[in-house]
Enzyme design. Structure first.
Site, PDB file in Angstrom:
ATOM      1  N   LYS A  43       0.869  -1.180   0.000  1.00 19.03           N
ATOM      2  CA  LYS A  43       0.000   0.000   0.000  1.00 19.03           C
ATOM      3  C   LYS A  43       0.903   1.226   0.000  1.00 19.03           C
ATOM      4  CE  LYS A  43      -3.746   2.518   0.990  1.00 19.03           C
ATOM      5  NZ  LYS A  43      -4.573   2.122   2.170  1.00 19.03           N
ATOM      6  N   HIS A  82      -7.812   8.458   7.925  1.00 20.34           N
ATOM      7  CA  HIS A  82      -8.328   7.199   8.470  1.00 20.34           C
ATOM      8  C   HIS A  82      -9.420   7.453   9.505  1.00 20.34           C
ATOM      9  CE1 HIS A  82      -5.169   5.510   6.157  1.00 20.34           C
ATOM     10  NE2 HIS A  82      -4.197   5.657   7.030  1.00 20.34           N
ATOM     11  N   SER A 102       0.743   5.868  -0.390  1.00 18.35           N
ATOM     12  CA  SER A 102       0.019   7.096  -0.662  1.00 18.35           C
ATOM     13  C   SER A 102       0.185   7.425  -2.139  1.00 18.35           C
ATOM     14  CB  SER A 102       0.582   8.250   0.165  1.00 18.35           C
ATOM     15  OG  SER A 102       0.406   8.045   1.545  1.00 18.35           O
ATOM     16  N   THR A 156      -0.361  11.619   0.868  1.00 16.20           N
ATOM     17  CA  THR A 156      -1.256  12.463   0.086  1.00 16.20           C
ATOM     18  C   THR A 156      -1.819  13.582   0.948  1.00 16.20           C
ATOM     19  OG1 THR A 156      -1.831  10.495  -1.212  1.00 16.20           O
ATOM     20  CG2 THR A 156      -3.244  12.419  -1.472  1.00 16.20           C
TER      21      THR A 156
END
Length: 272
Positions: free
Chosen positions: A58, A148, A60, A109
Site C-alpha cells: 500500500k 483514516h 500514498s 497524500t
C-alpha cells in the site's frame, strides 16, 4: 507460482477488510503465498522508496511518481472516492494563527493536499496518524491533518474542522480524491502482478459480499475498536474504485500525480 510475496499494508480497517479473504484462505490465491506486515502509511511510503522494498505494498498516491520506475500501480485496492478527504482540524474555539501543523507523514497524500491548498503553512511535523488528534488537543500543534479513523472521532478530542481538503479538491477538479493505492514491484514477473491484481479484486468482492466475516481480523488490527467507527471507515474508503479504478479513477490519479500515462498493473508505465 512464486516464493512468498512480501506484502505490506496498513492496519486500518479499509486495508484489513479488503485483504482478509486472500490472507485467510477464503478465496483461491492462484498459487500465491504471502508474508504480510502491517505498517503505518509513512512507513509504507518509506518502504517502497528504499532499495530493498517489499514485493507488494500500500502507498500514498502522492509518492507514486517517485517510485513509478520500480513499482507498477494495480487496478484493485485503491482508497479513492468522494467525501473521503483529509481534514484539517484545530482546538475548538482557538482563533490564533495556524503555524505549526501535525501531518501523518511527509510522503503522504495528506501532506500533498495541505501544500496544495495551504502553501503558506511551512511548519509541518510528521506524527503517527493515530496520535495527531491528541497532540493537537494538548496544544503541541496549532492544527493537524487527520486521515483514516481520525476523521470520525476528532470531536471527542475537543477539535473543530478548519477545512475538508477532499472537498476543496473536488471543487477544484471535479474528480474523486485518490488517497492510496496498491503497487507491485516491477521485478516481479508480469504474470505474478497480473494474478495478484485478480486475486485482490476477488478478495475485495468477497469482503463486500460477506461484510461481517472479516470483522475479527479487522478489529485485531484497528487502532479504533468502536464498531460504528469501523463500519463508517470501511463504507467510506472501500467502494467501486477499490474493485477497479475505471476511467474516472485513472483520470483522478493522473491529475494528482502528474503522470501522463497510467497504464496499470503488469504493463509498464511510460511504455518502458
Amino acid at each position: 507460482m512464486t516464493d512468498r510475496l512480501r506484502l505490506r499494508i496498513s492496519p486500518c480497517p479499509n486495508d484489513t477488510f479488503m485483504f482478509e479473504a486472500l490472507l485467510n484462505g477464503r478465496i483461491p490465491t492462484q498459487g500465491l503465498a504471502f508474508e504480510v506486515g502491517f505498517q503505518d502509511i509513512e512507513e509504507l511510503n518509506e518502504g517502497v522508496s528504499s532499495p530493498d522494498g517489499p514485493d507488494i505494498s500500500k502507498i500514498s498516491y502522492a509518492v507514486l511518481p517517485a517510485v513509478v520506475d520500480r513499482y507498477a500501480l494495480l487496478d484493485s485496492g485503491s482508497a479513492l472516492g468522494r467525501g473521503n478527504g483529509q481534514l484539517l482540524v484545530r482546538r475548538r474555539g482557538d482563533r490564533s494563527p495556524i503555524r505549526r501543523v501535525a501531518i501523518p507523514g511527509e510522503l503522504t497524500t495528506a501532506n500533498a493536499m495541505l501544500l496544495r491548498f495551504f502553501p503558506s503553512i511551512v511548519d509541518r511535523t510528521p506524527v503517527l496518524f493515530s496520535e495527531i488528534a491528541a497532540a493537537v488537543e494538548r496544544g503541541a500543534f496549532d492544527a493537524g491533518v487527520l486521515i483514516h479513523e481520525g476523521r470520525f472521532t476528532y470531536e471527542r478530542h475537543n477539535l473543530e474542522l478548519v477545512a475538508d481538503l477532499g472537498a476543496l479538491w473536488e471543487r477544484q477538479t471535479g474528480l474523486p480524491l485518490p488517497l492510496g493505492g496498491i503497487v507491485a514491484s516491477r521485478e516481479l514477473p508480469a504474470e505474478v502482478r497480473r494474478t495478484f491484481d485478480r486475486v485482490l479484486h476477488d478478495s475485495i468482492a468477497y469482503a463486500l459480499e460477506h461484510p461481517t466475516v472479516s470483522r475479527p481480523f479487522v478489529r485485531e488490527h484497528a487502532r479504533e475498536l468502536d464498531d460504528e467507527v469501523i463500519d463508517r471507515h470501511i463504507a467510506l474508503f472501500v467502494n467501486r474504485y477499490s474493485l477497479t479504478l475505471g476511467e474516472e479513477g485513472r483520470r483522478a490519479v493522473r491529475e494528482l500525480t502528474g503522470l501522463p500515462d497510467l497504464r496499470l498493473g503488469w504493463e509498464p508505465l511510460h511504455g518502458s
